[in-house]
Each structure stands twice: as C-alpha cells, then as structure tokens.
Design an enzyme around this catalytic site. Structure first.
Site, PDB file in Angstrom:
ATOM      1  N   ASP A  29      33.129 -23.315  -3.798  1.00  0.00           N
ATOM      2  CA  ASP A  29      33.651 -23.776  -4.957  1.00  0.00           C
ATOM      3  C   ASP A  29      33.658 -22.644  -6.162  1.00  0.00           C
ATOM      4  OD1 ASP A  29      30.969 -23.818  -5.276  1.00  0.00           O
ATOM      5  OD2 ASP A  29      30.712 -25.805  -6.363  1.00  0.00           O
ATOM      6  N   SER A  30      32.981 -21.580  -5.803  1.00  0.00           N
ATOM      7  CA  SER A  30      33.455 -20.335  -6.547  1.00  0.00           C
ATOM      8  C   SER A  30      34.989 -20.139  -6.688  1.00  0.00           C
ATOM      9  CB  SER A  30      32.704 -19.188  -5.936  1.00  0.00           C
ATOM     10  OG  SER A  30      33.041 -19.109  -4.725  1.00  0.00           O
ATOM     11  N   ASP A  36      33.004 -26.457   0.853  1.00  0.00           N
ATOM     12  CA  ASP A  36      32.027 -26.544  -0.247  1.00  0.00           C
ATOM     13  C   ASP A  36      32.300 -27.790  -1.011  1.00  0.00           C
ATOM     14  OD1 ASP A  36      29.754 -25.886  -1.362  1.00  0.00           O
ATOM     15  OD2 ASP A  36      30.600 -24.101  -2.593  1.00  0.00           O
ATOM     16  N   LYS A  87      29.482 -27.763   2.844  1.00  0.00           N
ATOM     17  CA  LYS A  87      27.937 -27.223   2.331  1.00  0.00           C
ATOM     18  C   LYS A  87      27.817 -27.969   1.104  1.00  0.00           C
ATOM     19  CE  LYS A  87      27.955 -23.368  -0.095  1.00  0.00           C
ATOM     20  NZ  LYS A  87      27.469 -23.752  -1.504  1.00  0.00           N
ATOM     21  N   GLU A 119      24.925 -28.484  -2.143  1.00  0.00           N
ATOM     22  CA  GLU A 119      23.885 -27.998  -3.159  1.00  0.00           C
ATOM     23  C   GLU A 119      22.699 -28.930  -3.212  1.00  0.00           C
ATOM     24  OE1 GLU A 119      25.227 -25.952  -6.670  1.00  0.00           O
ATOM     25  OE2 GLU A 119      26.749 -25.009  -5.852  1.00  0.00           O
ATOM     26  N   GLU A 137      20.150 -18.808  -2.044  1.00  0.00           N
ATOM     27  CA  GLU A 137      20.967 -17.946  -3.175  1.00  0.00           C
ATOM     28  C   GLU A 137      19.942 -17.501  -4.426  1.00  0.00           C
ATOM     29  OE1 GLU A 137      24.598 -19.362  -4.795  1.00  0.00           O
ATOM     30  OE2 GLU A 137      24.785 -17.894  -6.310  1.00  0.00           O
TER      31      GLU A 137
HETATM   32  O1  KIV Z   1      30.786 -21.185  -3.910  1.00  0.00           O
HETATM   33  C1  KIV Z   1      30.177 -19.981  -3.318  1.00  0.00           C
HETATM   34  O2  KIV Z   1      30.981 -19.107  -3.432  1.00  0.00           O
HETATM   35  C2  KIV Z   1      28.974 -20.347  -2.859  1.00  0.00           C
HETATM   36  C3  KIV Z   1      28.453 -18.845  -2.202  1.00  0.00           C
HETATM   37  C4  KIV Z   1      27.736 -18.267  -3.301  1.00  0.00           C
HETATM   38  C5  KIV Z   1      27.237 -19.144  -1.279  1.00  0.00           C
HETATM   39  O3  KIV Z   1      28.743 -21.287  -2.437  1.00  0.00           O
END
Ligand code: KIV
Length: 296
Positions: A62-63, A101, A131, A133, A200
């Site tokens: 989600d970055s 994500d 993924k 969080e 992280e």
């Molecule tokens: O969204 C992302 O890029 C991440 C990584 C930093 C693991 O969750």
C-alpha cells in the site's frame, strides 16, 4: 527445503519452465539458510524486470500511495487502486509469489469486509496471498482468512497504517515491554496460521528475538540482519523516492537522476531542432514526395 531455482534471469533457464514460488516454498526456507528476497512492485514493466532478476516475492504494497499515487501516507489508498496495480504485477510475475497488501479500512471494519476484500486480491487481482498489518488483535482474522483459503503474511513493528497512533513513523520495540509485546504478536500470528511475517522498523535485537521465537520466516525492513529475508521498497532501492531515504535503505541505483538526464537531453534536442533526425522520420515513395513538393 523445497524452493524453485533462482530466477528466470539465471543463464540457461527457460522463463516458461521456471516453477512459481509458492506459500509452502516460503515456509520451507526456515532453517535452510536461504534468504527470502522481497521487493515492492506496482506496475507491469517493473514487476517483469524484478521477476526476471530472481526476486522471490513481489509485494504490491500500500506504499503505492506514497511512491506512485502521490499521497502523503498509505491511508488514502483504496481497494480499487490496489487491485488495479496488483493485476498489472500479477500479469508480469512468472516465478515470484505475488502478495497484495490490504489497504487501510479494507479489513479494520469487520470480518466480512476483510474476507471479501482479501478474496478480491486472489480472485480479481491474481495475488497468491495477502498481507495484513497488526499483531495479536489480527489473529482471529488470520484464522478466518485461512478458513476462506486465503494465505496471510503478517506485518508487525512499525505499521504505517497506525501512523497516528504511533505519533509518526517511529522505530518500535525499543523498550523491553514493547519488545516482549512484539514477540507475543509474532507468536500469536504464527499460531493463527500466518505463513510469514514482515518485521518493520525495530531494533536488530528485537528482529533477532522475534525470529527466534517463531517457526515461520521473518522478512525484515529496518529490522536488522537476523531475519529470514529482507524487503525494500522498490523506489528506495533504485533512487526514485523523494527526499533522503531512511537509514535502513541501501540505494543500488540512481534511476531518478538517469530519468532527469534523459529528459533534459530530449528537451535540448527538441529545442535545437536535432530531434527528430532524418533517420527518425518516415519517408514516402518518391512520387508522393515530388507531388507534395510540387515536382513533375
Ligand atoms: O507497503 C509496503 O511497501 C510495505 C513494506 C514496507 C513491507 O508494507
């Protein structure tokens, strides 16, 4: 350990014949000494290059929000944006495992929403896993997702979706109590069935303690040397990000500068009339040329 051979980029390997990295493959690296390599990817051409180079896992993070869409944080990223980019990455990935994500508010609003949204990553996005969080408080959700046949990668430590609760992007687990809580989070996620954990922004000692406490692979980002694998954000890796990168980033290229230099040369060539040249222009048969120019 049962792990597909190093990427299609390796000499002599036929791209089509390289087996895909699977969730059980990743689990099996534990104790083998083989390190998992994960990078974020958000588009088809980049994913194709990273996959061919031999990256094991492509995380559609989600970055995306900060790195591609120009948002201030990951919080505004939507499911539709994530799916759009996950599809592009999945089309490119021949060997790498694609992980989608779960964006902010795609799973925090309840189990039904979470299952439906996670399922969309597999059904519409072409991802093999998601993924999520969060630590212990996500354990029940991880179980529910597994019941729906959705493999889950956990993510603990500095979790960017909690930026406001954390009061900024701060290293987590510096105090003994916090470090213990992170170990408990990791164990709870493993017990719930997560197949791997992103760790992280924690001190190296915490990275080591968490890795020692669980039997699933840990993948670190700013978590030191003792994790079972490492992940970086692609834009940080190649120098496409804005501003100074965090301490844990190793920058392997200066692609932003390469692009700026190419653009500056193009601007110069267009302005001084040297682009396009004769060889970069199409020609028509001689008869058409002479008619155009008024010749007989
Ligand atoms: O969204 C992302 O890029 C991440 C990584 C930093 C693991 O969750």
């Amino acid at each position: 350990m049962n792990f597909p051979p190093e990427g299609p980029g390796s000499p002599g390997l036929n791209v089509q014949s390289v087996p895909k990295v699977t969730v059980p493959d990743l689990r099996s690296v534990r104790g083998s000494g083989r390190k998992i390599v994960m990078l974020t990817a958000y588009d088809y051409p980049t994913a194709r290059i990273l996959d061919t180079a031999g990256v094991d896992v492509l995380l559609v993070g989600d970055s995306l929000g900060n790195n591609v869409l120009g948002y201030e944080s990951t919080l505004p990223v939507t499911m539709e944006e994530m799916l759009h980019h996950t599809r592009a990455v999945a089309r490119a990935a021949r060997r790498a495992l694609v992980v989608g994500d779960m964006p902010y508010m795609s799973f925090q609003t309840g189990r039904r929403d979470a299952i439906r949204n996670a399922g969309r990553f597999l059904k519409e996005g072409g991802a093999a896993a998601v993924k999520i969080e969060g630590g212990r408080k996500r354990a029940a959700l991880v179980r529910a997702l597994l019941d729906a046949e959705i493999p889950v990668m956990g993510h603990i430590g500095l979790t960017p979706q909690s930026v406001h609760l954390m009061g900024g992007y701060r290293v987590q687990g510096k105090k003994t109590e916090q470090a213990r809580a992170l170990v408990d989070d990791a164990v709870a996620l493993e017990e719930a069935g997560a197949f791997a954990l992103v760790l992280e922004g924690v001190p190296e000692t915490v990275g080591r303690a968490v890795t020692g406490a669980v039997g699933i692979p840990t993948i670190g980002i700013g978590a030191g040397r003792f994790c079972d694998g490492q992940v970086l954000v692609f834009h940080d890796l190649v120098g496409l990000g804005e501003g100074a990168p965090p301490r844990f980033v190793r920058r392997y290229a200066a692609v932003g500068e390469v692009i700026a230099a190419a653009a500056r040369r193009f601007i110069g060539d267009v302005r001084d009339g040297t682009f396009p040249s004769d060889s970069e222009s199409y020609s028509a048969p001689a008869a058409v040329e002479s008619r155009k120019t008024g010749g007989s």
